[in-house]
Write a protein that holds these residues in place. Structure first.
Motif, PDB file in Angstrom:
ATOM      1  N   PRO A 250      28.439  32.513  -8.017  1.00 36.68           N
ATOM      2  CA  PRO A 250      28.836  33.585  -7.100  1.00 36.68           C
ATOM      3  C   PRO A 250      27.693  33.991  -6.173  1.00 36.68           C
ATOM      4  N   TYR A 251      26.470  34.017  -6.690  1.00 34.83           N
ATOM      5  CA  TYR A 251      25.326  34.348  -5.822  1.00 34.83           C
ATOM      6  C   TYR A 251      25.256  33.393  -4.633  1.00 34.83           C
ATOM      7  N   GLY A 252      25.268  32.082  -4.937  1.00 31.53           N
ATOM      8  CA  GLY A 252      25.184  31.085  -3.867  1.00 31.53           C
ATOM      9  C   GLY A 252      26.348  31.227  -2.899  1.00 31.53           C
TER      10      GLY A 252
ATOM     11  N   VAL B 278      12.301  18.756  -9.157  1.00 30.31           N
ATOM     12  CA  VAL B 278      11.430  18.869  -7.978  1.00 30.31           C
ATOM     13  C   VAL B 278      11.984  19.912  -7.012  1.00 30.31           C
ATOM     14  N   ARG B 279      11.088  20.815  -6.548  1.00 24.36           N
ATOM     15  CA  ARG B 279      11.469  21.867  -5.597  1.00 24.36           C
ATOM     16  C   ARG B 279      10.413  21.990  -4.507  1.00 24.36           C
ATOM     17  N   ASP B 280      10.820  22.630  -3.430  1.00 19.44           N
ATOM     18  CA  ASP B 280       9.917  22.887  -2.298  1.00 19.44           C
ATOM     19  C   ASP B 280       9.439  24.337  -2.414  1.00 19.44           C
TER      20      ASP B 280
ATOM     21  N   GLY C  39      23.514  23.903 -14.390  1.00 20.78           N
ATOM     22  CA  GLY C  39      23.608  24.277 -12.971  1.00 20.78           C
ATOM     23  C   GLY C  39      22.416  23.853 -12.143  1.00 20.78           C
ATOM     24  N   ASP C  40      21.333  23.373 -12.800  1.00 24.72           N
ATOM     25  CA  ASP C  40      20.145  22.967 -12.034  1.00 24.72           C
ATOM     26  C   ASP C  40      20.398  21.670 -11.277  1.00 24.72           C
ATOM     27  N   ILE C  41      19.811  21.557 -10.102  1.00 27.21           N
ATOM     28  CA  ILE C  41      19.851  20.296  -9.395  1.00 27.21           C
ATOM     29  C   ILE C  41      18.572  19.518  -9.709  1.00 27.21           C
TER      30      ILE C  41
HETATM   31  C1  WQD Z   1      12.462  25.952 -10.350  1.00 23.44           C
HETATM   32  C2  WQD Z   1      12.289  24.730 -11.245  1.00 23.44           C
HETATM   33  C3  WQD Z   1      13.816  24.678 -13.082  1.00 23.44           C
HETATM   34  C4  WQD Z   1      12.172  28.154 -15.195  1.00 23.44           C
HETATM   35  C5  WQD Z   1      16.571  29.547  -7.783  1.00 23.44           C
HETATM   36  C6  WQD Z   1      17.920  29.805  -7.188  1.00 23.44           C
HETATM   37  C7  WQD Z   1      17.888  29.562  -5.713  1.00 23.44           C
HETATM   38  C8  WQD Z   1      16.774  30.361  -5.057  1.00 23.44           C
HETATM   39  C9  WQD Z   1      15.468  30.156  -5.726  1.00 23.44           C
HETATM   40  C10 WQD Z   1      17.687  32.458  -4.319  1.00 23.44           C
HETATM   41  C11 WQD Z   1      13.613  24.110 -11.685  1.00 23.44           C
HETATM   42  C12 WQD Z   1      12.395  24.796 -13.578  1.00 23.44           C
HETATM   43  C13 WQD Z   1      12.409  27.152 -14.277  1.00 23.44           C
HETATM   44  C14 WQD Z   1      11.682  27.806 -16.485  1.00 23.44           C
HETATM   45  C15 WQD Z   1      11.681  25.487 -15.824  1.00 23.44           C
HETATM   46  N1  WQD Z   1      17.019  31.767  -5.145  1.00 23.44           N
HETATM   47  N2  WQD Z   1      12.168  25.845 -14.579  1.00 23.44           N
HETATM   48  N3  WQD Z   1      11.454  26.473 -16.739  1.00 23.44           N
HETATM   49  O1  WQD Z   1      16.493  27.126  -9.792  1.00 23.44           O
HETATM   50  O2  WQD Z   1      15.147  26.032  -7.935  1.00 23.44           O
HETATM   51  O3  WQD Z   1      16.227  28.192  -7.540  1.00 23.44           O
HETATM   52  O4  WQD Z   1      15.609  30.389  -7.137  1.00 23.44           O
HETATM   53  O5  WQD Z   1      18.321  32.110  -3.375  1.00 23.44           O
HETATM   54  O6  WQD Z   1      19.130  29.925  -5.208  1.00 23.44           O
HETATM   55  O7  WQD Z   1      18.864  28.934  -7.811  1.00 23.44           O
HETATM   56  O8  WQD Z   1      14.270  28.118  -9.020  1.00 23.44           O
HETATM   57  O9  WQD Z   1      12.278  29.008 -10.146  1.00 23.44           O
HETATM   58  O10 WQD Z   1      14.490  29.044 -11.372  1.00 23.44           O
HETATM   59  O11 WQD Z   1      13.356  26.862 -10.979  1.00 23.44           O
HETATM   60  O12 WQD Z   1      11.471  24.302 -16.098  1.00 23.44           O
HETATM   61  O13 WQD Z   1      11.496  28.636 -17.368  1.00 23.44           O
HETATM   62  O14 WQD Z   1      11.626  25.144 -12.449  1.00 23.44           O
HETATM   63  O15 WQD Z   1      14.583  23.860 -13.927  1.00 23.44           O
HETATM   64  O16 WQD Z   1      13.419  22.718 -11.749  1.00 23.44           O
HETATM   65  P1  WQD Z   1      15.588  27.262  -8.644  1.00 23.44           P
HETATM   66  P2  WQD Z   1      13.581  28.357 -10.420  1.00 23.44           P
END
Ligand code: WQD
Ligand code: NAD
Length: 338
Positions: A150-152, A231-233, A298-300
């Motif tokens: 719902p947030y997204g 992996v994230r930016d 739900g994680d990508i």
């Molecule tokens: C980053 C990575 C986790 C916690 C979320 C929202 C997105 C945006 C930003 C608002 C992922 C991994 C995390 C932990 C882990 N917010 N992780 N252990 O999920 O990319 O994005 O925040 O708009 O909409 O979905 O960010 O910081 O939660 O996770 O391994 O305890 O760190 O699996 O790969 P995310 P995150």
């Protein structure tokens, strides 16, 4: 120099943006109901900038309150709308709270600003609108995927509302799609204030390092990424804040090419969870207690931004790297703990 109304201006990204607006010579007016922040943030803003912006402790859904701000400040030129609920997991449990807050606040704000003849609007969107993109790096023209939460969905719906309103009215909008904002102001006078157990990686890392949490769980090491972790930016919040100043200035100068524009805000570089952990340990000289656990629902797998449009068109580029992100996040956590 312009006066900007900042909703959610005592929040994490809002407070850093207020600082950058003031540093650039603009004025800010803040509305925040303090549902996820504290009035003491205003002290931090004042200590950094020497200025204390007018503050309204009000709900953006309150029509009378928002109208009153435009009456008190007829010289407001533009609005930056940060105020929203943002916890993805919580939104699954409380969808009506999320649709109610995030949509109603946006609609009310648009109605009030247009009635006050203020056409310029900068919106906090998210890379979550792309889901798991088919191509990386992901550009602004990539398809919007069915929202996972719902947030997204509120971010997608607000972007649709902005598209429709920009087509029908004087509205000139910029939607900024943030990748993963982390870090804090170098002064450590403002930063992120997660309530309860953090959902996001960086506050979980810093809270584990300082001893508030026993251990960090890495959510999966079997993704199709170089080391198997997601992996994230990650983008430094101060860089992110500066992009909002650019967006306001672009709208006010009439430099925007369309009545609604979308820009990715990231560094263009992806880091894995394990790379972030290693950078945190190396830069800060701290050992982190972590274990590998299962994937989080739900994680990508991976996402990082194509930043060419924001670099070339918005005239903005992230300047701070992962080392500055992990250093400032740790400095802030230490200040909170002291
Ligand atoms: C980053 C990575 C986790 C916690 C979320 C929202 C997105 C945006 C930003 C608002 C992922 C991994 C995390 C932990 C882990 N917010 N992780 N252990 O999920 O990319 O994005 O925040 O708009 O909409 O979905 O960010 O910081 O939660 O996770 O391994 O305890 O760190 O699996 O790969 P995310 P995150
Ligand atoms: P935050 O919770 O720190 O800031 C939001 C602020 O808005 C808080 O101070 C809260 O008290 C206030 N607020 C919420 N609803 C309100 C209402 N109805 N009226 C008045 N004030 C209200 O969150 P943040 O991380 O600074 O996020 C700011 C914006 O950026 C949000 O729209 C969020 O969805 C978006 N965003 C955040 C991230 C992230 O990872 N932090 C990523 C992408 C997009």
């Amino acid at each position: 120099m312009s006066k900007i109304l900042v909703t959610g201006g005592t929040g994490y990204i809002g407070s850093h943006t207020v600082v950058e607006l003031l540093n650039a010579g603009h004025e800010a007016v803040i509305i925040d109901n303090l549902s996820n922040s504290e009035a003491a943030v205003l002290d931090g803003i004042e200590q950094i900038t020497g200025k204390r912006p007018p503050f309204y402790q009000e709900d953006v859904r309150n029509r009378t309150a928002v109208q009153g701000i435009f009456t008190d400040h007829p010289d407001i030129s533009a609005v930056i709308h940060f105020a929203a609920f943002k916890a993805v997991g919580e939104s699954v449990m409380k969808p009506l709270a999320y649709y109610g807050n995030n949509l109603d606040s946006t609609i009310n704000l648009l109605e009030c600003m247009l009635a006050a003849n203020v056409p310029f609007f900068v919106f906090s969107s998210s890379c979550t609108v792309y889901g798991q993109p088919d191509e990386l790096p992901v550009s602004e023209s990539a398809p919007i995927k069915q929202a996972e939460s719902p947030y997204g969905n509120t971010k997608q719906m607000c972007e649709d509302i902005l598209r429709n309103v920009a087509a029908a009215t004087e509205l000139q909008a910029i939607s900024l799609r943030y990748f993963n904002p982390v870090g804090a102001h170098e002064s450590a006078l403002i930063g992120e204030l997660p309530r309860g157990v953090p959902n996001n990686l960086m506050p979980f890392i810093t809270q584990t390092a300082i001893g508030k949490r026993e251990k960090l769980t890495v959510f999966g090491d079997d993704y199709n990424t170089p080391d198997g972790s997601g992996v994230r930016d990650y983008i430094h919040v101060v860089d992110l804040a500066k992009a909002h100043v650019k967006a306001c200035e672009r709208l006010i100068a009439g430099d925007n090419k369309k009545s609604i524009e979308f820009f990715n805000l990231g560094t263009g570089r992806g880091y894995s969870v394990l790379e972030v952990i290693r950078a945190f340990e190396r830069v800060n000289g701290v050992k982190l207690n972590y274990v590998i656990g299962p994937r989080r629902a739900g994680d990508i797998e991976k996402v990082y931004a194509d930043t060419s449009l924001s670099n070339n068109e918005l005239g903005w580029k992230a300047e701070l790297g992962l080392d500055e992100m992990v250093a400032s996040a740790w400095k802030w956590e230490q200040r909170l703990g002291s």
